[in-house]
Enzyme design. Structure first.
Site, PDB file in Angstrom:
ATOM      1  N   LEU A 100       0.888  -1.168   0.000  1.00 50.02           N
ATOM      2  CA  LEU A 100       0.000   0.000   0.000  1.00 50.02           C
ATOM      3  C   LEU A 100       0.924   1.215   0.000  1.00 50.02           C
ATOM      4  CD1 LEU A 100      -2.753  -0.902   2.669  1.00 50.02           C
ATOM      5  CD2 LEU A 100      -3.018  -0.805   0.179  1.00 50.02           C
ATOM      6  N   ASP A 101       0.500   2.301  -0.631  1.00 47.86           N
ATOM      7  CA  ASP A 101       1.329   3.516  -0.675  1.00 47.86           C
ATOM      8  C   ASP A 101       1.520   4.088   0.732  1.00 47.86           C
ATOM      9  OD1 ASP A 101       1.381   3.319  -3.426  1.00 47.86           O
ATOM     10  OD2 ASP A 101      -0.300   4.718  -3.700  1.00 47.86           O
ATOM     11  N   TYR A 102       2.527   4.940   0.861  1.00 48.14           N
ATOM     12  CA  TYR A 102       2.842   5.614   2.132  1.00 48.14           C
ATOM     13  C   TYR A 102       1.590   6.301   2.711  1.00 48.14           C
ATOM     14  CZ  TYR A 102       5.504   8.769   5.218  1.00 48.14           C
ATOM     15  OH  TYR A 102       6.005   9.443   6.298  1.00 48.14           O
ATOM     16  N   HIS A 185       0.034   1.837  -7.720  1.00 48.23           N
ATOM     17  CA  HIS A 185      -0.775   3.066  -7.662  1.00 48.23           C
ATOM     18  C   HIS A 185      -2.055   2.950  -8.519  1.00 48.23           C
ATOM     19  CE1 HIS A 185       2.896   4.446  -5.915  1.00 48.23           C
ATOM     20  NE2 HIS A 185       3.535   4.412  -7.047  1.00 48.23           N
ATOM     21  N   LYS A 188      -5.137   5.343  -7.636  1.00 44.04           N
ATOM     22  CA  LYS A 188      -4.829   6.759  -7.893  1.00 44.04           C
ATOM     23  C   LYS A 188      -4.713   7.013  -9.396  1.00 44.04           C
ATOM     24  CE  LYS A 188      -2.387   7.342  -3.547  1.00 44.04           C
ATOM     25  NZ  LYS A 188      -1.062   7.215  -2.952  1.00 44.04           N
TER      26      LYS A 188
END
Ligand code: URA
Length: 234
Positions: A100-102, A185, A188
């Site tokens: 998962l992204d930051y 991503h 997004k």
């Protein structure tokens, strides 16, 4: 045992990710760096990764974490940021299943079962992941239709997604998006393909396993029903 399978069985990462450890020259067998993926490991071999000895883990563990924002999904971070492993202190060496992204929060599975991690993350298995997504502005019916029939962003195609509108106000639209590809991503980029920005992103479900009421930063072992369900995907 093939070197990638061995490293994965030590709880380092999925087999595919372990191949990179080898080709990057981070693995030594009996004191010698090996980069050949065809290397077989015998019981008597001693294996080091980044200078630390590793051994096969016996007990397989399956954990869910409600990942908060502001931490990375790698074992260590060269910028010194918090990692998801800072939240889960157990004696087995575990790794996150996918990323998962930051700034993304929500359901993250962690395990030392490399075979299972491979199954969940490999796009060919089309494992369902569900996200709650808050998008800036209004998402029109035409835009919902685009997401449902597949979009393209910076030359990368994203498969049709299941999309439901959860809430709407004059500033934001909250969507629930179900995807099966697991590209970087992914959510997004899908939203950016519409010329819009994601302001909040949370994963709530993977392969039918739900985050439920776990608070941010909290973790728990999967119960037997959940872990048996995951193992049945093997
Ligand atoms: N899609 C994204 O864009 N980011 C994540 O962290 C997960 C899915």
């Amino acid at each position: 045992m093939r070197i990638n399978k061995y490293l994965s069985g030590c709880g380092l990462d999925s087999r595919r990710k372990c191949e990179k450890l080898v080709t990057d020259g981070r693995v030594r067998v009996n004191g010698k760096t090996v980069t050949d993926l065809a290397t077989d490991i015998k019981e008597s071999d001693s294996v080091e990764v980044d200078g630390k000895y590793v051994t096969l883990s016996e007990r397989k563990v399956y954990i869910m974490l409600n990942k908060p924002k502001g931490c990375v999904c790698t074992a260590s971070d060269d910028k010194g940021r918090k990692t998801v492993l800072d939240f889960v202190k157990i004696k087995e060496r575990i790794f996150p299943v996918g990323r998962l992204d930051y700034d993304t929060e929500g359901l993250l599975l962690l395990t030392n079962d490399g075979e299972l991690a491979n199954i969940i993350t490999h796009p060919k298995n089309m494992v369902k992941k569900v996200y709650q997504v808050r998008v800036e502005g209004e998402v029109t019916d035409a835009e919902l239709k685009k997401l449902r029939s597949g979009v393209e962003h910076n030359g990368i195609k994203y498969a049709p997604a299941r999309v439901a509108v959860l809430e709407k106000d004059d500033k934001h639209t909250k969507l629930e998006i179900t995807v099966t590809e697991g590209k970087n991503h992914e959510i997004k980029n899908m939203i950016e393909s519409l010329g819009k920005q994601v302001v909040f992103l949370k994963r709530t479900e993977i392969a039918g396993i739900r985050l439920g009421g776990l608070s941010r930063g909290e973790w728990r072992f999967l119960n037997s029903r959940e872990s048996e369900h995951l193992k049945s995907l093997k």
